[in-house]
Design a protein around this motif. Structure first.
Motif, PDB file in Angstrom:
ATOM      1  N   ALA A 282       0.833  -1.207   0.000  1.00 59.45           N
ATOM      2  CA  ALA A 282       0.000   0.000   0.000  1.00 59.45           C
ATOM      3  C   ALA A 282       0.865   1.253   0.000  1.00 59.45           C
ATOM      4  O   ALA A 282       0.594   2.214  -0.750  1.00 59.45           O
ATOM      5  CB  ALA A 282      -0.927  -0.013   1.213  1.00 59.45           C
ATOM      6  N   MET A 283       1.921   1.263   0.803  1.00 62.54           N
ATOM      7  CA  MET A 283       2.801   2.419   0.859  1.00 62.54           C
ATOM      8  C   MET A 283       3.570   2.597  -0.441  1.00 62.54           C
ATOM      9  O   MET A 283       3.783   3.729  -0.908  1.00 62.54           O
ATOM     10  CB  MET A 283       3.774   2.283   2.034  1.00 62.54           C
ATOM     11  CG  MET A 283       3.129   2.388   3.404  1.00 62.54           C
ATOM     12  SD  MET A 283       2.331   3.992   3.707  1.00 62.54           S
ATOM     13  CE  MET A 283       3.757   5.084   3.654  1.00 62.54           C
ATOM     14  N   ALA A 284       3.993   1.485  -1.049  1.00 61.61           N
ATOM     15  CA  ALA A 284       4.715   1.569  -2.321  1.00 61.61           C
ATOM     16  C   ALA A 284       3.816   2.131  -3.423  1.00 61.61           C
ATOM     17  O   ALA A 284       4.254   2.959  -4.245  1.00 61.61           O
ATOM     18  CB  ALA A 284       5.238   0.190  -2.715  1.00 61.61           C
ATOM     19  N   LEU A 285       2.556   1.694  -3.447  1.00 64.55           N
ATOM     20  CA  LEU A 285       1.626   2.211  -4.445  1.00 64.55           C
ATOM     21  C   LEU A 285       1.328   3.681  -4.184  1.00 64.55           C
ATOM     22  O   LEU A 285       1.252   4.491  -5.129  1.00 64.55           O
ATOM     23  CB  LEU A 285       0.329   1.402  -4.426  1.00 64.55           C
ATOM     24  CG  LEU A 285      -0.760   1.868  -5.404  1.00 64.55           C
ATOM     25  CD1 LEU A 285      -0.250   1.850  -6.845  1.00 64.55           C
ATOM     26  CD2 LEU A 285      -2.015   1.006  -5.268  1.00 64.55           C
ATOM     27  N   ALA A 286       1.169   4.040  -2.914  1.00 66.32           N
ATOM     28  CA  ALA A 286       0.936   5.449  -2.581  1.00 66.32           C
ATOM     29  C   ALA A 286       2.097   6.308  -3.034  1.00 66.32           C
ATOM     30  O   ALA A 286       1.902   7.395  -3.621  1.00 66.32           O
ATOM     31  CB  ALA A 286       0.717   5.596  -1.072  1.00 66.32           C
ATOM     32  N   ALA A 287       3.325   5.838  -2.792  1.00 62.98           N
ATOM     33  CA  ALA A 287       4.508   6.589  -3.223  1.00 62.98           C
ATOM     34  C   ALA A 287       4.519   6.752  -4.738  1.00 62.98           C
ATOM     35  O   ALA A 287       4.874   7.817  -5.263  1.00 62.98           O
ATOM     36  CB  ALA A 287       5.774   5.880  -2.746  1.00 62.98           C
ATOM     37  N   TYR A 288       4.120   5.693  -5.444  1.00 66.62           N
ATOM     38  CA  TYR A 288       4.093   5.745  -6.916  1.00 66.62           C
ATOM     39  C   TYR A 288       3.066   6.769  -7.398  1.00 66.62           C
ATOM     40  O   TYR A 288       3.336   7.558  -8.311  1.00 66.62           O
ATOM     41  CB  TYR A 288       3.765   4.357  -7.464  1.00 66.62           C
ATOM     42  CG  TYR A 288       3.873   4.249  -8.965  1.00 66.62           C
ATOM     43  CD1 TYR A 288       5.081   3.930  -9.567  1.00 66.62           C
ATOM     44  CD2 TYR A 288       2.766   4.478  -9.781  1.00 66.62           C
ATOM     45  CE1 TYR A 288       5.195   3.833 -10.946  1.00 66.62           C
ATOM     46  CE2 TYR A 288       2.868   4.389 -11.158  1.00 66.62           C
ATOM     47  CZ  TYR A 288       4.084   4.065 -11.736  1.00 66.62           C
ATOM     48  OH  TYR A 288       4.179   3.986 -13.102  1.00 66.62           O
ATOM     49  N   LEU A 289       1.890   6.748  -6.788  1.00 65.23           N
ATOM     50  CA  LEU A 289       0.828   7.666  -7.211  1.00 65.23           C
ATOM     51  C   LEU A 289       1.185   9.117  -6.908  1.00 65.23           C
ATOM     52  O   LEU A 289       0.807  10.030  -7.660  1.00 65.23           O
ATOM     53  CB  LEU A 289      -0.484   7.301  -6.503  1.00 65.23           C
ATOM     54  CG  LEU A 289      -1.121   5.969  -6.910  1.00 65.23           C
ATOM     55  CD1 LEU A 289      -2.280   5.616  -5.966  1.00 65.23           C
ATOM     56  CD2 LEU A 289      -1.609   6.013  -8.354  1.00 65.23           C
ATOM     57  N   LEU A 290       1.908   9.347  -5.835  1.00 58.12           N
ATOM     58  CA  LEU A 290       2.251  10.708  -5.424  1.00 58.12           C
ATOM     59  C   LEU A 290       3.547  11.213  -6.050  1.00 58.12           C
ATOM     60  O   LEU A 290       3.822  12.421  -6.026  1.00 58.12           O
ATOM     61  CB  LEU A 290       2.376  10.772  -3.895  1.00 58.12           C
ATOM     62  CG  LEU A 290       1.086  10.478  -3.111  1.00 58.12           C
ATOM     63  CD1 LEU A 290       1.409  10.306  -1.630  1.00 58.12           C
ATOM     64  CD2 LEU A 290       0.051  11.569  -3.317  1.00 58.12           C
ATOM     65  N   CYS A 291       4.331  10.308  -6.620  1.00 59.23           N
ATOM     66  CA  CYS A 291       5.652  10.646  -7.173  1.00 59.23           C
ATOM     67  C   CYS A 291       5.537  11.635  -8.327  1.00 59.23           C
ATOM     68  O   CYS A 291       4.627  11.561  -9.147  1.00 59.23           O
ATOM     69  CB  CYS A 291       6.358   9.373  -7.632  1.00 59.23           C
ATOM     70  SG  CYS A 291       8.000   9.650  -8.326  1.00 59.23           S
ATOM     71  N   GLU A 292       6.487  12.557  -8.396  1.00 61.84           N
ATOM     72  CA  GLU A 292       6.506  13.560  -9.459  1.00 61.84           C
ATOM     73  C   GLU A 292       7.102  13.020 -10.757  1.00 61.84           C
ATOM     74  O   GLU A 292       6.837  13.556 -11.833  1.00 61.84           O
ATOM     75  CB  GLU A 292       7.301  14.785  -8.988  1.00 61.84           C
ATOM     76  CG  GLU A 292       6.700  15.473  -7.782  1.00 61.84           C
ATOM     77  CD  GLU A 292       7.590  16.568  -7.223  1.00 61.84           C
ATOM     78  OE1 GLU A 292       8.488  17.028  -7.967  1.00 61.84           O
ATOM     79  OE2 GLU A 292       7.410  16.964  -6.059  1.00 61.84           O
ATOM     80  N   ASP A 293       7.894  11.958 -10.666  1.00 57.68           N
ATOM     81  CA  ASP A 293       8.518  11.397 -11.868  1.00 57.68           C
ATOM     82  C   ASP A 293       8.610   9.874 -11.738  1.00 57.68           C
ATOM     83  O   ASP A 293       9.711   9.310 -11.674  1.00 57.68           O
ATOM     84  CB  ASP A 293       9.914  12.000 -12.067  1.00 57.68           C
ATOM     85  CG  ASP A 293      10.555  11.567 -13.378  1.00 57.68           C
ATOM     86  OD1 ASP A 293       9.809  11.237 -14.335  1.00 57.68           O
ATOM     87  OD2 ASP A 293      11.804  11.539 -13.455  1.00 57.68           O
ATOM     88  N   PRO A 294       7.467   9.184 -11.703  1.00 55.20           N
ATOM     89  CA  PRO A 294       7.499   7.722 -11.503  1.00 55.20           C
ATOM     90  C   PRO A 294       8.103   6.989 -12.691  1.00 55.20           C
ATOM     91  O   PRO A 294       7.976   7.424 -13.843  1.00 55.20           O
ATOM     92  CB  PRO A 294       6.018   7.374 -11.329  1.00 55.20           C
ATOM     93  CG  PRO A 294       5.288   8.446 -12.080  1.00 55.20           C
ATOM     94  CD  PRO A 294       6.101   9.696 -11.885  1.00 55.20           C
ATOM     95  N   GLY A 295       8.774   5.875 -12.396  1.00 58.74           N
ATOM     96  CA  GLY A 295       9.343   5.049 -13.451  1.00 58.74           C
ATOM     97  C   GLY A 295       8.334   4.015 -13.914  1.00 58.74           C
ATOM     98  O   GLY A 295       7.149   4.095 -13.617  1.00 58.74           O
ATOM     99  N   ALA A 296       8.848   3.013 -14.635  1.00 53.42           N
ATOM    100  CA  ALA A 296       7.952   1.981 -15.170  1.00 53.42           C
ATOM    101  C   ALA A 296       7.442   1.059 -14.082  1.00 53.42           C
ATOM    102  O   ALA A 296       6.344   0.517 -14.185  1.00 53.42           O
ATOM    103  CB  ALA A 296       8.681   1.171 -16.241  1.00 53.42           C
ATOM    104  N   GLU A 297       8.235   0.876 -13.003  1.00 52.78           N
ATOM    105  CA  GLU A 297       7.859  -0.106 -11.985  1.00 52.78           C
ATOM    106  C   GLU A 297       7.879   0.435 -10.562  1.00 52.78           C
ATOM    107  O   GLU A 297       7.504  -0.281  -9.634  1.00 52.78           O
ATOM    108  CB  GLU A 297       8.791  -1.322 -12.061  1.00 52.78           C
ATOM    109  CG  GLU A 297       8.709  -2.072 -13.381  1.00 52.78           C
ATOM    110  CD  GLU A 297       9.613  -3.280 -13.412  1.00 52.78           C
ATOM    111  OE1 GLU A 297      10.384  -3.460 -12.435  1.00 52.78           O
ATOM    112  OE2 GLU A 297       9.546  -4.055 -14.375  1.00 52.78           O
TER     113      GLU A 297
END
Length: 342
Positions: free
Chosen positions: A28-43
């Motif tokens: 859940a925290m990893a997905l939250a970080a991905y959704l909130l990230c300003e420059d997310p990668g592919a994974e």
């Protein structure tokens, strides 16, 4: 799931289910970080932008988490304060807002308070619920979320997780002991007494046959009485060892001198297992198929004693009597003199 997030098709209400230690909150925290990230990668999230640093530090203004470290119910007023009253406000830093809730600790009133928010969330809001099982949640909650069931890891995945955390010994046992659930295995491995506990347990199990009744009472049972809190761990370690011992006896009867192809739970104990297998079986050339079957049954019966003792812990049994009977039974099934009569 990440592909859905990249394509803008991710459900705004998710439910991660799985046993304790399966990584529900971590995911859940990893997905939250991905959704909130300003420059997310592919994974994964980039890990370096301001949003990622805020998430890591637990201070991101657009990430709210309702958990229960003390195991108490999350009060409905906490749900209203942290989520319902916060929901209408636009994100402060990122493109979206993420709410993570430990749904196991929401009672019926707390779950009902969430219904409207889950049913009609703002476009910028994502809800991530975590629970051991969806069966404890209201049908109205389940109908509004998309469930992802977390499965146990494979053996190779578990080894990689343990190695990444710096553990190098007893990896297969740790994986099996934890049911291939990373959190369980890591919790045991992180214990300061784990290495010594495992060593003492293996020493005790493998030398029972040679102990006198005086040593059995003064040393082995005394240790079990002094380590009652670790008895369940001792039983699990013993079961894994006896499972390997039966496999090693069968392997040596096949006149194979290497155990490299065996799926041992305790591969670091190979030499000990080989020595005890030879001790129990005697000269292999005189061990008939019938004697081999009976020998393997003895080891299986010894393993069964450990499982029965594990089940007995659920009842109000006399611990001193339980440990003494267990040690006597193990000594009987694992002594070479008995095997020599086959």
């Amino acid at each position: 799931m990440l592909r859905d997030a990249q394509d803008g098709a991710l459900s705004h209400a998710l439910l991660f289910t799985g046993p304790t230690g399966s990584g529900r909150r971590s995911l859940a925290m990893a997905l939250a970080a991905y959704l909130l990230c300003e420059d997310p990668g592919a994974e994964d999230a980039c890990g370096i932008c301001p949003s990622c640093r805020y998430v890591e530090g637990g201070t991101h203004p657009d990430l709210k988490e309702l958990n229960s470290p003390d195991g108490k119910l999350i009060k409905v007023e906490m749900v209203r304060d942290a989520i319902i009253r916060d929901l209408p406000h636009m994100p402060q830093l990122s493109r979206c807002k993420v709410y993570i809730l430990a749904a196991d600790y929401l009672n019926e009133q707390g779950q009902n308070a969430l219904l409207k928010s889950l049913e009609e969330p703002p476009a910028y809001a994502y809800f991530i619920l975590t629970a051991e099982s969806a069966s404890e949640l209201l049908p109205t909650i389940i109908s509004r979320v998309r469930e992802y069931k977390l499965q146990p890891l494979t053996e190779s995945e578990m080894r990689e997780v343990l190695k990444r955390e710096g553990y190098t010994e007893g990896l297969d046992f740790l994986a099996a002991y934890g049911g291939h659930i990373p959190g369980r295995a890591l919790a045991l491995a992180a214990r300061e007494d784990y290495a010594e506990l495992r060593k003492t347990s293996l020493d005790l199990i493998s030398t029972l046959a040679d102990q006198s009744f005086l040593d059995l009472a003064a040393k082995s049972q005394r240790w079990l009485l002094d380590h009652k809190e670790e008895f369940a761990d001792f039983l699990a370690i013993g079961q894994s060892y006896l499972r390997d011992l039966g496999l090693m006896i069968w392997q040596q009867k096949q006149h194979k001198q290497q155990a490299d192809n065996l799926s041992l739970l305790n591969p670091d104990q190979k030499k000990r297992l080989q020595a005890q297998a030879r001790l129990l079986s005697g000269p292999l050339e005189f061990l008939t198929d019938e004697a081999l079957a009976e020998l393997l049954d003895c080891v299986a019966q010894a393993e069964a004693l450990l499982r029965e003792a594990e089940e007995a812990l659920n009842y109000n049994v006399n611990y001193e009597i339980l440990t003494w009977n267990l040690l006597l039974g193990l000594k009987e099934y694992l002594r070479p003199v008995k095997i020599g009569k086959l």
